[in-house]
Design a protein around this motif. Structure first.
Motif, PDB file in Angstrom:
ATOM      1  N   LYS A   2     -34.563  -8.134 -19.034  1.00  0.00           N
ATOM      2  CA  LYS A   2     -35.922  -8.130 -18.372  1.00  0.00           C
ATOM      3  C   LYS A   2     -35.744  -9.321 -17.120  1.00  0.00           C
ATOM      4  N   ILE A   3     -36.051  -9.099 -16.019  1.00  0.00           N
ATOM      5  CA  ILE A   3     -35.972 -10.202 -14.923  1.00  0.00           C
ATOM      6  C   ILE A   3     -37.192 -11.033 -15.084  1.00  0.00           C
ATOM      7  N   GLY A   4     -37.101 -12.025 -15.163  1.00  0.00           N
ATOM      8  CA  GLY A   4     -38.284 -13.181 -15.249  1.00  0.00           C
ATOM      9  C   GLY A   4     -38.724 -13.681 -13.805  1.00  0.00           C
ATOM     10  N   ARG A   5     -39.952 -14.140 -13.677  1.00  0.00           N
ATOM     11  CA  ARG A   5     -40.543 -14.477 -12.431  1.00  0.00           C
ATOM     12  C   ARG A   5     -39.526 -15.400 -11.544  1.00  0.00           C
ATOM     13  N   ASN A   6     -39.145 -16.323 -12.396  1.00  0.00           N
ATOM     14  CA  ASN A   6     -38.656 -17.400 -11.815  1.00  0.00           C
ATOM     15  C   ASN A   6     -36.933 -17.152 -11.937  1.00  0.00           C
ATOM     16  N   PRO A   8     -33.494 -15.816 -10.570  1.00  0.00           N
ATOM     17  CA  PRO A   8     -32.705 -15.299  -9.211  1.00  0.00           C
ATOM     18  C   PRO A   8     -33.121 -13.669  -9.125  1.00  0.00           C
ATOM     19  N   CYS A   9     -33.480 -13.384  -7.920  1.00  0.00           N
ATOM     20  CA  CYS A   9     -33.579 -11.929  -7.636  1.00  0.00           C
ATOM     21  C   CYS A   9     -32.230 -10.969  -7.856  1.00  0.00           C
ATOM     22  N   PRO A  10     -32.340 -10.233  -8.300  1.00  0.00           N
ATOM     23  CA  PRO A  10     -31.141  -9.202  -8.339  1.00  0.00           C
ATOM     24  C   PRO A  10     -30.720  -8.823  -7.181  1.00  0.00           C
ATOM     25  N   CYS A  11     -31.433  -8.862  -6.206  1.00  0.00           N
ATOM     26  CA  CYS A  11     -30.964  -8.193  -4.757  1.00  0.00           C
ATOM     27  C   CYS A  11     -30.016  -9.145  -4.224  1.00  0.00           C
ATOM     28  N   GLY A  12     -29.678 -10.368  -4.658  1.00  0.00           N
ATOM     29  CA  GLY A  12     -28.908 -11.333  -4.111  1.00  0.00           C
ATOM     30  C   GLY A  12     -29.022 -11.999  -3.119  1.00  0.00           C
ATOM     31  N   SER A  13     -30.302 -12.271  -2.837  1.00  0.00           N
ATOM     32  CA  SER A  13     -30.926 -13.094  -1.534  1.00  0.00           C
ATOM     33  C   SER A  13     -30.850 -14.642  -2.097  1.00  0.00           C
ATOM     34  N   GLY A  14     -30.734 -14.961  -3.216  1.00  0.00           N
ATOM     35  CA  GLY A  14     -30.854 -16.344  -3.490  1.00  0.00           C
ATOM     36  C   GLY A  14     -32.146 -16.934  -3.927  1.00  0.00           C
ATOM     37  N   TRP A  47     -35.431  -1.841  -7.556  1.00  0.00           N
ATOM     38  CA  TRP A  47     -36.025  -0.929  -8.037  1.00  0.00           C
ATOM     39  C   TRP A  47     -35.101  -0.374  -9.349  1.00  0.00           C
ATOM     40  N   ILE A  48     -33.942  -0.449  -9.227  1.00  0.00           N
ATOM     41  CA  ILE A  48     -33.113   0.372 -10.272  1.00  0.00           C
ATOM     42  C   ILE A  48     -32.941  -0.792 -11.539  1.00  0.00           C
ATOM     43  N   LEU A  49     -32.845  -2.234 -11.124  1.00  0.00           N
ATOM     44  CA  LEU A  49     -32.605  -3.198 -12.224  1.00  0.00           C
ATOM     45  C   LEU A  49     -33.886  -3.426 -13.050  1.00  0.00           C
ATOM     46  N   THR A  50     -34.842  -2.902 -12.259  1.00  0.00           N
ATOM     47  CA  THR A  50     -36.524  -3.243 -13.162  1.00  0.00           C
ATOM     48  C   THR A  50     -36.924  -1.898 -13.637  1.00  0.00           C
ATOM     49  N   PHE A  83     -22.566  -1.085 -11.603  1.00  0.00           N
ATOM     50  CA  PHE A  83     -23.537  -0.259 -12.405  1.00  0.00           C
ATOM     51  C   PHE A  83     -24.331   0.721 -11.550  1.00  0.00           C
ATOM     52  N   ILE A  84     -25.067   0.322 -10.110  1.00  0.00           N
ATOM     53  CA  ILE A  84     -25.482   1.069  -9.256  1.00  0.00           C
ATOM     54  C   ILE A  84     -24.885   2.133  -8.716  1.00  0.00           C
ATOM     55  N   PHE A  85     -23.617   2.090  -8.374  1.00  0.00           N
ATOM     56  CA  PHE A  85     -22.836   2.982  -7.554  1.00  0.00           C
ATOM     57  C   PHE A  85     -21.784   3.752  -8.487  1.00  0.00           C
ATOM     58  N   ASP A  86     -21.087   3.156  -9.540  1.00  0.00           N
ATOM     59  CA  ASP A  86     -20.029   3.619 -10.265  1.00  0.00           C
ATOM     60  C   ASP A  86     -20.309   4.175 -11.753  1.00  0.00           C
TER      61      ASP A  86
END
Length: 512
Positions: A2-6, A8-14, A47-50, A83-86
């Motif tokens: 589970k990705i918590g509110r605080n 790091p965003c999994p998109c890699g934006s920082g 979308w994929i990781l959540t 994970f997403i592509f392979d």
């Protein structure tokens, strides 16, 4: 996972998840942007990781590759990309294909996603040319294919010769880098990467995926090595001192100048580093790297106050070629196959001479010797002696292998009644590993076989001091103590002298 509110965003934006992609589901708005493929890709990643179903699969993947430990940011990004592509889901499709089938996308968005990302390429790329604020020309080192990359940020930090590990995707008539956190290695790293890829085998190269580089294990040395090479002497000394303190190795840095200037090799100057019992080979390698970097950057009297790096004017390509030679030597020469360190050293030298004269595709058909001389000429180094030197050192693993062979050879000699030869074997074992109580016990048997009762008793006592409950040594000590040669000879083997029969008597009465 589970990705918590605080988090790091999994998109890699920082950014934090709550301030980036949290709550962005694309309903009622256009989520794709033909002019900004990075932002478009961020939506797909989130979308994929959540997604609960996909998230469970991703969590299993992370545990598999990290052994249950918390992954680093770099590992997480590379694993997410893989994970997403392979990764193949139970129904045989990738998470990205699952996203295209199940996400609420307009026909326009779906078309853009398919055009942008379905024909993506993951690989190791060498930067061939840089056009400021326009883009890059890169070559896929895995598939030997060139691409024009539309990229602005990278043009300010990359120069020709750099190596990039990332994923690229079609964008209009060009390609773009979609990896949120691509990894860079500096100039001439491409030589080392090409050589490492070659060692992986042609089949592996054709099928390489992000999984093969998820933790960058094959190329991590290249990135770490650059990091150390760019650091100053003072920084290296601090890192080296910190590493020694953590391990408990005591070296007085006040006498550092004397140690380095009065010895010819790091092994002679810092025996404590090479004799220390490290918790793992990885820790030994980290310590050794720092020591060699310190050794090569420290000023020498013999070079007029210059360091070996400065005196030799060794360029970055020559350093990388030296490391490649070491890797090739380790793959082809096993020191344990030779009767001595000298024999192994001669084999290494012959291999080096052949390696220097063999043309390499990675050097455009030049030999390593020719490429080194060419770089030296460009750097103003007149030295034409290309004698890259590799010294065989007795690492912990090498000693353990040799000690084990010597131990079994000693047992064999003892059983054959060749007590003098067996003594030499066990003496060498206890010389390398004084704590080996079994070797001390067997050495006692050998001395007993030679009639040297005093020496035998000393060895048995030494074995018992190391392991008080060592029954083998205790029984043999009791057998020898206070008994004459005649009494021992009478133990089932009359008519033979103590010197001839003690080995057989001990084997008959006691068992290891």
């Amino acid at each position: 996972m589970k990705i918590g509110r605080n988090d790091p965003c999994p998109c890699g934006s920082g950014k934090k998840y709550k301030k980036c992609c949290m709550g962005k589901n694309g309903i009622g708005r256009t989520i794709t942007n033909k002019e900004n493929p990075g932002a478009t890709f961020e939506y797909a990643v989130t979308w994929i990781l959540t997604n609960p179903e996909l998230n469970n699969e991703f969590e299993k993947l992370v545990k598999k590759y990290t052994g249950g430990e918390k992954p680093t940011d770099v590992e997480m990004r590379n694993l997410a990309d893989a994970f997403i592509f392979d990764h193949k889901l139970p129904d045989g499709i990738t998470p990205f294909e699952y996203f295209l089938e199940n996400a609420k996308l307009s026909s326009r968005d779906r078309l853009i996603f398919e055009r942008l990302f379905k024909k993506n390429v993951f690989g190791v790329f060498e930067v061939l040319a840089v056009y400021r604020n326009e883009g890059l020309k890169m070559k896929d080192l895995v598939r030997d294919k060139e691409y024009w990359i539309k990229e602005r940020r990278g043009t300010h930090q990359l120069v020709p010769g750099y190596t990039v590990i990332c994923r690229i995707a079609p964008f209009k008539s060009d390609f773009v880098i979609t990896t949120p956190a691509p990894r860079f290695a500096s100039q001439n790293a491409s030589y080392s990467v090409k050589r490492e890829l070659k060692r992986s085998g042609s089949d592996a190269l054709e099928k390489i995926t992000a999984f093969d580089l998820a933790d960058l294990e094959k190329f991590e040395n290249e990135f770490e090595e650059d990091e150390y090479q760019d650091k100053s002497l003072d920084e290296i000394m601090k890192l080296f001192g910190k590493k020694l303190n953590a391990l408990g190795i005591k070296i007085n840095f006040r006498y550092l100048d004397r140690r380095i200037n009065e010895n010819k090799t790091p092994m002679e100057a810092f025996p404590e580093v090479f004799e220390f019992n490290y918790p793992s080979n990885e820790v030994f390698e980290e310590t050794r790297k720092l020591l060699f970097e310190l050794w090569n950057k420290y000023p020498r009297k013999e070079f007029g106050g210059k360091s070996p790096y400065e005196a030799d004017l060794m360029g970055p390509l020559e350093r990388r070629m030296f490391h490649d030679l070491m890797s090739e030597s380790q793959r082809n020469i096993n020191p344990d196959d030779y009767g001595s360190v000298e024999g192994a050293q001669n084999a290494i030298n012959k291999f080096r001479d052949k390696w220097l004269k063999t043309p390499q595709k990675e050097l455009d058909g030049k030999t390593p010797g020719e490429a080194i001389l060419e770089e030296r000429k460009a750097l103003g180094n007149p030295d034409k002696n290309v004698g890259l030197k590799i010294e065989i050192t007795r690492t912990r693993d090498y000693d353990e292998n040799k000690a084990e062979k010597l131990y079994h050879e000693g047992i064999k000699r003892f059983k054959q009644g060749e007590f003098s030869e067996a003594v030499e074997c066990f003496r060498e074992v206890v010389g390398m590993y004084p704590e080996n109580y079994k070797a001390w016990g067997n050495l006692g048997n050998c001395f007993a076989g030679l009639g040297r009762k005093k020496k035998a008793i000393e060895c048995y006592k030494k074995a018992l001091s190391l392991k008080p409950d060592y029954e083998f040594a205790r029984k043999n000590l009791e057998l020898i103590k206070g008994k004459s040669e005649e009494e021992l000879a009478a133990t089932g083997m009359p008519g033979r002298s103590f010197r001839e029969n003690i080995g057989k008597i001990l084997r008959k009465i006691t068992k290891k």
